[in-house]
Scaffold this motif. Structure first.
Motif, PDB file in Angstrom:
ATOM      1  N   GLN A  33       1.220  -1.301  12.748  1.00 41.63           N
ATOM      2  CA  GLN A  33       1.279  -2.246  11.322  1.00 41.63           C
ATOM      3  C   GLN A  33      -0.035  -3.150  11.343  1.00 41.63           C
ATOM      4  O   GLN A  33      -0.403  -3.319  10.120  1.00 41.63           O
ATOM      5  CB  GLN A  33       2.659  -2.835  11.276  1.00 41.63           C
ATOM      6  CG  GLN A  33       3.786  -2.022  11.143  1.00 41.63           C
ATOM      7  CD  GLN A  33       5.141  -2.941  11.262  1.00 41.63           C
ATOM      8  OE1 GLN A  33       5.112  -3.848  11.935  1.00 41.63           O
ATOM      9  NE2 GLN A  33       5.993  -2.225  10.703  1.00 41.63           N
ATOM     10  N   GLN A  34      -0.410  -3.813  12.454  1.00 39.71           N
ATOM     11  CA  GLN A  34      -1.594  -4.770  12.371  1.00 39.71           C
ATOM     12  C   GLN A  34      -2.598  -4.116  12.177  1.00 39.71           C
ATOM     13  O   GLN A  34      -3.476  -4.609  11.290  1.00 39.71           O
ATOM     14  CB  GLN A  34      -1.480  -5.571  13.769  1.00 39.71           C
ATOM     15  CG  GLN A  34      -0.387  -6.604  14.136  1.00 39.71           C
ATOM     16  CD  GLN A  34      -0.081  -7.482  12.813  1.00 39.71           C
ATOM     17  OE1 GLN A  34      -1.087  -8.116  12.333  1.00 39.71           O
ATOM     18  NE2 GLN A  34       1.286  -7.472  12.502  1.00 39.71           N
ATOM     19  N   ARG A  35      -2.968  -3.013  12.583  1.00 33.75           N
ATOM     20  CA  ARG A  35      -4.254  -2.265  12.424  1.00 33.75           C
ATOM     21  C   ARG A  35      -4.336  -1.841  11.013  1.00 33.75           C
ATOM     22  O   ARG A  35      -5.404  -1.945  10.294  1.00 33.75           O
ATOM     23  CB  ARG A  35      -4.587  -0.980  13.373  1.00 33.75           C
ATOM     24  CG  ARG A  35      -4.991  -1.248  14.800  1.00 33.75           C
ATOM     25  CD  ARG A  35      -5.404   0.114  15.435  1.00 33.75           C
ATOM     26  NE  ARG A  35      -4.176   1.061  15.415  1.00 33.75           N
ATOM     27  CZ  ARG A  35      -3.253   0.934  16.506  1.00 33.75           C
ATOM     28  NH1 ARG A  35      -3.515   0.047  17.530  1.00 33.75           N
ATOM     29  NH2 ARG A  35      -2.379   1.948  16.554  1.00 33.75           N
ATOM     30  N   LYS A  36      -3.002  -1.062  10.547  1.00 26.43           N
ATOM     31  CA  LYS A  36      -3.244  -0.901   8.880  1.00 26.43           C
ATOM     32  C   LYS A  36      -3.552  -1.953   8.229  1.00 26.43           C
ATOM     33  O   LYS A  36      -4.201  -1.908   7.078  1.00 26.43           O
ATOM     34  CB  LYS A  36      -1.858  -0.365   8.818  1.00 26.43           C
ATOM     35  CG  LYS A  36      -1.829   0.348   7.266  1.00 26.43           C
ATOM     36  CD  LYS A  36      -0.608   1.461   7.077  1.00 26.43           C
ATOM     37  CE  LYS A  36      -0.733   1.946   5.809  1.00 26.43           C
ATOM     38  NZ  LYS A  36      -1.077   3.456   5.980  1.00 26.43           N
ATOM     39  N   GLU A  60      -7.197  -2.901   8.144  1.00 23.36           N
ATOM     40  CA  GLU A  60      -8.058  -2.032   7.399  1.00 23.36           C
ATOM     41  C   GLU A  60      -7.748  -2.280   5.825  1.00 23.36           C
ATOM     42  O   GLU A  60      -8.788  -2.126   5.164  1.00 23.36           O
ATOM     43  CB  GLU A  60      -7.455  -0.539   7.555  1.00 23.36           C
ATOM     44  CG  GLU A  60      -7.669   0.055   8.973  1.00 23.36           C
ATOM     45  CD  GLU A  60      -6.950   1.422   9.186  1.00 23.36           C
ATOM     46  OE1 GLU A  60      -6.437   2.250   8.381  1.00 23.36           O
ATOM     47  OE2 GLU A  60      -7.118   1.808  10.523  1.00 23.36           O
ATOM     48  N   ILE A  61      -6.551  -2.487   5.318  1.00 25.57           N
ATOM     49  CA  ILE A  61      -6.249  -2.864   4.184  1.00 25.57           C
ATOM     50  C   ILE A  61      -7.200  -3.957   3.657  1.00 25.57           C
ATOM     51  O   ILE A  61      -7.856  -4.023   2.611  1.00 25.57           O
ATOM     52  CB  ILE A  61      -4.844  -3.016   3.776  1.00 25.57           C
ATOM     53  CG1 ILE A  61      -4.389  -1.523   3.939  1.00 25.57           C
ATOM     54  CG2 ILE A  61      -4.423  -3.596   2.379  1.00 25.57           C
ATOM     55  CD1 ILE A  61      -2.624  -1.504   3.701  1.00 25.57           C
ATOM     56  N   GLU A  62      -7.175  -4.990   4.431  1.00 26.00           N
ATOM     57  CA  GLU A  62      -7.795  -6.218   4.031  1.00 26.00           C
ATOM     58  C   GLU A  62      -9.386  -6.140   4.071  1.00 26.00           C
ATOM     59  O   GLU A  62     -10.129  -6.658   3.244  1.00 26.00           O
ATOM     60  CB  GLU A  62      -7.528  -7.388   5.328  1.00 26.00           C
ATOM     61  CG  GLU A  62      -7.834  -8.668   4.903  1.00 26.00           C
ATOM     62  CD  GLU A  62      -7.433  -9.890   5.825  1.00 26.00           C
ATOM     63  OE1 GLU A  62      -8.257 -10.697   6.151  1.00 26.00           O
ATOM     64  OE2 GLU A  62      -6.403  -9.735   6.059  1.00 26.00           O
ATOM     65  N   ALA A  63      -9.784  -5.285   4.959  1.00 28.28           N
ATOM     66  CA  ALA A  63     -11.235  -5.088   5.174  1.00 28.28           C
ATOM     67  C   ALA A  63     -11.630  -4.235   3.881  1.00 28.28           C
ATOM     68  O   ALA A  63     -12.714  -4.458   3.391  1.00 28.28           O
ATOM     69  CB  ALA A  63     -11.547  -4.024   6.404  1.00 28.28           C
ATOM     70  N   GLN A  64     -10.951  -3.277   3.533  1.00 27.36           N
ATOM     71  CA  GLN A  64     -11.185  -2.684   2.091  1.00 27.36           C
ATOM     72  C   GLN A  64     -11.100  -3.560   0.865  1.00 27.36           C
ATOM     73  O   GLN A  64     -11.940  -3.452   0.358  1.00 27.36           O
ATOM     74  CB  GLN A  64     -10.297  -1.458   1.805  1.00 27.36           C
ATOM     75  CG  GLN A  64     -10.375  -0.448   0.526  1.00 27.36           C
ATOM     76  CD  GLN A  64      -9.232   0.430   0.585  1.00 27.36           C
ATOM     77  OE1 GLN A  64      -8.355   0.618   1.222  1.00 27.36           O
ATOM     78  NE2 GLN A  64      -9.459   1.037  -0.628  1.00 27.36           N
ATOM     79  N   GLU A  65     -10.102  -4.480   0.645  1.00 24.73           N
ATOM     80  CA  GLU A  65      -9.885  -5.508  -0.351  1.00 24.73           C
ATOM     81  C   GLU A  65     -11.116  -6.326  -0.297  1.00 24.73           C
ATOM     82  O   GLU A  65     -11.760  -6.712  -1.217  1.00 24.73           O
ATOM     83  CB  GLU A  65      -8.582  -6.328  -0.149  1.00 24.73           C
ATOM     84  CG  GLU A  65      -7.471  -5.518  -0.263  1.00 24.73           C
ATOM     85  CD  GLU A  65      -6.175  -6.341  -0.163  1.00 24.73           C
ATOM     86  OE1 GLU A  65      -6.532  -7.648   0.272  1.00 24.73           O
ATOM     87  OE2 GLU A  65      -5.128  -5.956  -0.495  1.00 24.73           O
TER      88      GLU A  65
END
Length: 149
Positions: free
Chosen positions: A50-53, A56-61
């Motif tokens: 969950q933390q990795r996901k 990843e979402i934060e990096a994409q944002e």
């Protein structure tokens, strides 16, 4: 008993920590109130995934916000606003109006709350407007106000 903390707990640890606590405190208080889970391999692996996901979402944002910032920094928005008989604008140009024009002219959707005006725009000319894009990323949009009878 080892538990994985789901929230910060004073005197015990921070969110994500695996801590050793007494059985009664762990079962009755921490797990009972939803502040922790029993630290099994399955629970730990699920939490790490969950933390990795989330990362990843934060990096994409952040990447999308930087891209939008570059686009806004190079954009010059033109707004036509009514002018009175004395040559001054009737009313002032608002952040809502800027947001709507940005959407109409360039197809960029930006919430009016994300647009910050340093002072009210009550005259013709070119003004710089600050745009907050999240994650501490800002852009400066140039707005050209043209008076129309």
């Amino acid at each position: 008993m080892k538990v994985l903390l789901l929230k910060d707990v004073n005197g015990t640890g921070k969110e994500g920590d695996v801590v050793e606590v007494k059985d009664g405190y762990g079962k009755n208080f921490l797990i009972g109130k939803g502040l922790a889970l029993l630290a099994t391999n399955e629970v730990l692996n699920k939490y790490k995934a969950q933390q990795r996901k989330k990362a990843e979402i934060e990096a994409q944002e952040i990447a999308e916000a930087k891209e939008l910032a570059e686009k806004l920094n190079s954009t010059k928005l033109t707004i036509k606003h009514k002018v009175g008989a004395n040559g001054h604008l009737i009313g002032s140009v608002t952040n809502k109006e800027i947001s709507e024009e940005l959407s109409t002219q360039y197809g960029i959707e930006l919430d009016k709350k994300a647009i910050t005006l340093k002072a009210k725009i009550k005259a013709e000319g070119i003004f710089e407007v600050d745009c907050k894009l999240g994650h501490g990323i800002h852009a400066t949009l140039k707005v050209d106000i043209i008076g129309v009878q």
